[in-house]
Design a protein around this motif. Structure first.
Motif, PDB file in Angstrom:
ATOM      1  N   HIS A  53       3.431   6.763   9.189  1.00 26.04           N
ATOM      2  CA  HIS A  53       3.754   5.623   7.620  1.00 26.04           C
ATOM      3  C   HIS A  53       4.882   4.898   7.911  1.00 26.04           C
ATOM      4  O   HIS A  53       4.732   3.739   7.807  1.00 26.04           O
ATOM      5  CB  HIS A  53       4.271   6.946   6.678  1.00 26.04           C
ATOM      6  CG  HIS A  53       5.120   5.968   5.692  1.00 26.04           C
ATOM      7  ND1 HIS A  53       3.817   5.038   4.168  1.00 26.04           N
ATOM      8  CD2 HIS A  53       6.107   5.773   5.133  1.00 26.04           C
ATOM      9  CE1 HIS A  53       4.582   4.826   3.732  1.00 26.04           C
ATOM     10  NE2 HIS A  53       5.762   5.071   4.086  1.00 26.04           N
ATOM     11  N   GLU A  54       5.416   4.835   8.564  1.00 21.14           N
ATOM     12  CA  GLU A  54       6.488   3.526   9.227  1.00 21.14           C
ATOM     13  C   GLU A  54       6.041   2.270   9.969  1.00 21.14           C
ATOM     14  O   GLU A  54       6.409   1.658   9.645  1.00 21.14           O
ATOM     15  CB  GLU A  54       7.814   4.478   9.828  1.00 21.14           C
ATOM     16  CG  GLU A  54       8.541   5.082   9.003  1.00 21.14           C
ATOM     17  CD  GLU A  54       9.268   6.136  10.235  1.00 21.14           C
ATOM     18  OE1 GLU A  54       9.762   5.781  11.041  1.00 21.14           O
ATOM     19  OE2 GLU A  54      10.761   6.157   8.781  1.00 21.14           O
ATOM     20  N   THR A  55       4.774   2.676  10.562  1.00 23.85           N
ATOM     21  CA  THR A  55       4.054   2.034  11.667  1.00 23.85           C
ATOM     22  C   THR A  55       3.655   1.376  10.497  1.00 23.85           C
ATOM     23  O   THR A  55       2.734   0.009  10.650  1.00 23.85           O
ATOM     24  CB  THR A  55       3.563   2.828  13.017  1.00 23.85           C
ATOM     25  OG1 THR A  55       3.991   3.725  13.376  1.00 23.85           O
ATOM     26  CG2 THR A  55       2.757   1.612  13.891  1.00 23.85           C
ATOM     27  N   CYS A  56       3.374   2.216  10.060  1.00 27.15           N
ATOM     28  CA  CYS A  56       1.810   1.518   8.951  1.00 27.15           C
ATOM     29  C   CYS A  56       1.715   2.049   7.447  1.00 27.15           C
ATOM     30  O   CYS A  56       1.519   2.861   6.953  1.00 27.15           O
ATOM     31  CB  CYS A  56       0.707   1.458   9.574  1.00 27.15           C
ATOM     32  SG  CYS A  56       0.174   1.333  11.196  1.00 27.15           S
ATOM     33  N   PRO A  57       2.787   1.199   7.240  1.00 30.31           N
ATOM     34  CA  PRO A  57       3.572   1.635   5.504  1.00 30.31           C
ATOM     35  C   PRO A  57       2.004   1.696   3.931  1.00 30.31           C
ATOM     36  O   PRO A  57       2.480   1.915   3.888  1.00 30.31           O
ATOM     37  CB  PRO A  57       4.811   0.833   5.293  1.00 30.31           C
ATOM     38  CG  PRO A  57       4.385  -0.314   6.332  1.00 30.31           C
ATOM     39  CD  PRO A  57       3.495   0.035   8.034  1.00 30.31           C
ATOM     40  N   ASP A  58       0.746   0.308   4.631  1.00 24.54           N
ATOM     41  CA  ASP A  58       0.751   0.769   3.643  1.00 24.54           C
ATOM     42  C   ASP A  58      -0.986   1.197   3.643  1.00 24.54           C
ATOM     43  O   ASP A  58      -1.545   1.096   2.958  1.00 24.54           O
ATOM     44  CB  ASP A  58       0.047  -0.704   3.300  1.00 24.54           C
ATOM     45  CG  ASP A  58       1.577  -1.817   2.872  1.00 24.54           C
ATOM     46  OD1 ASP A  58       2.298  -0.912   1.711  1.00 24.54           O
ATOM     47  OD2 ASP A  58       1.275  -2.882   3.368  1.00 24.54           O
ATOM     48  N   ALA A  59      -1.053   2.307   4.967  1.00 27.25           N
ATOM     49  CA  ALA A  59      -2.226   2.574   5.493  1.00 27.25           C
ATOM     50  C   ALA A  59      -2.145   4.461   4.375  1.00 27.25           C
ATOM     51  O   ALA A  59      -1.154   4.502   4.735  1.00 27.25           O
ATOM     52  CB  ALA A  59      -2.339   2.695   6.595  1.00 27.25           C
ATOM     53  N   THR A  60      -3.452   4.169   3.976  1.00 29.03           N
ATOM     54  CA  THR A  60      -3.285   6.149   3.628  1.00 29.03           C
ATOM     55  C   THR A  60      -3.683   6.776   4.899  1.00 29.03           C
ATOM     56  O   THR A  60      -4.646   6.345   5.526  1.00 29.03           O
ATOM     57  CB  THR A  60      -5.046   5.974   2.589  1.00 29.03           C
ATOM     58  OG1 THR A  60      -4.437   4.971   1.653  1.00 29.03           O
ATOM     59  CG2 THR A  60      -5.295   7.551   2.125  1.00 29.03           C
TER      60      THR A  60
END
Length: 136
Positions: A53-60
């Motif tokens: 999540h921190e690496t890709c904060p908008d990803a589901t």
């Protein structure tokens, strides 16, 4: 324009290059196969989910755990033997994982988890009541 393709990660994808690639790519969806025990939802590494999540904060983030949703068809056999009990166990297992992920900062709205993986037509008679119980 946002990338609409998804990425796949598992518990072994932990090289600096893996994280760098995800950071640059920013996929819309990441399917993560984490390790864990059917008996213990605390065995699923929510800190890895937080890092995703921190690496890709908008990803589901679509969560999967082999021992919970397949395990050499043990999950499927459990579904056939007790559709309601298996569905309730899996939903409860994932709810506990989601609670733990939320506690480390991953928004619930960005998490999803499936039920049994790749059931075959020979299991359909149990698949429908199992899914119905899981969706209640």
């Amino acid at each position: 324009m946002r990338n609409v393709r998804g990425a796949y990660m598992n518990f072994e994808h932990d090289r600096a290059a893996d994280w760098d690639f995800l950071s640059k790519w920013q996929p819309n969806v990441i399917r993560y196969m984490g390790g864990g025990s059917w008996a213990d939802p605390n065995s699923f590494d929510v800190n890895r989910v937080r890092r995703i999540h921190e690496t890709c904060p908008d990803a589901t983030i679509l969560l999967r755990c082999w021992e919970v949703d397949d395990n050499n068809f043990k999950a499927h056999d459990a579904m056939v033997a007790d559709p309601r009990g298996t569905a309730e166990h899996q939903v409860d297992w994932w709810a506990k994982v989601f609670d733990r992920a939320g506690a480390v900062g991953v928004p619930r709205a960005l998490l999803m988890a499936g039920l049994n993986n790749e059931t075959g037509p020979e299991k359909d008679s149990a698949l429908y009541p199992y899914s119905e119980y899981a969706l209640q």
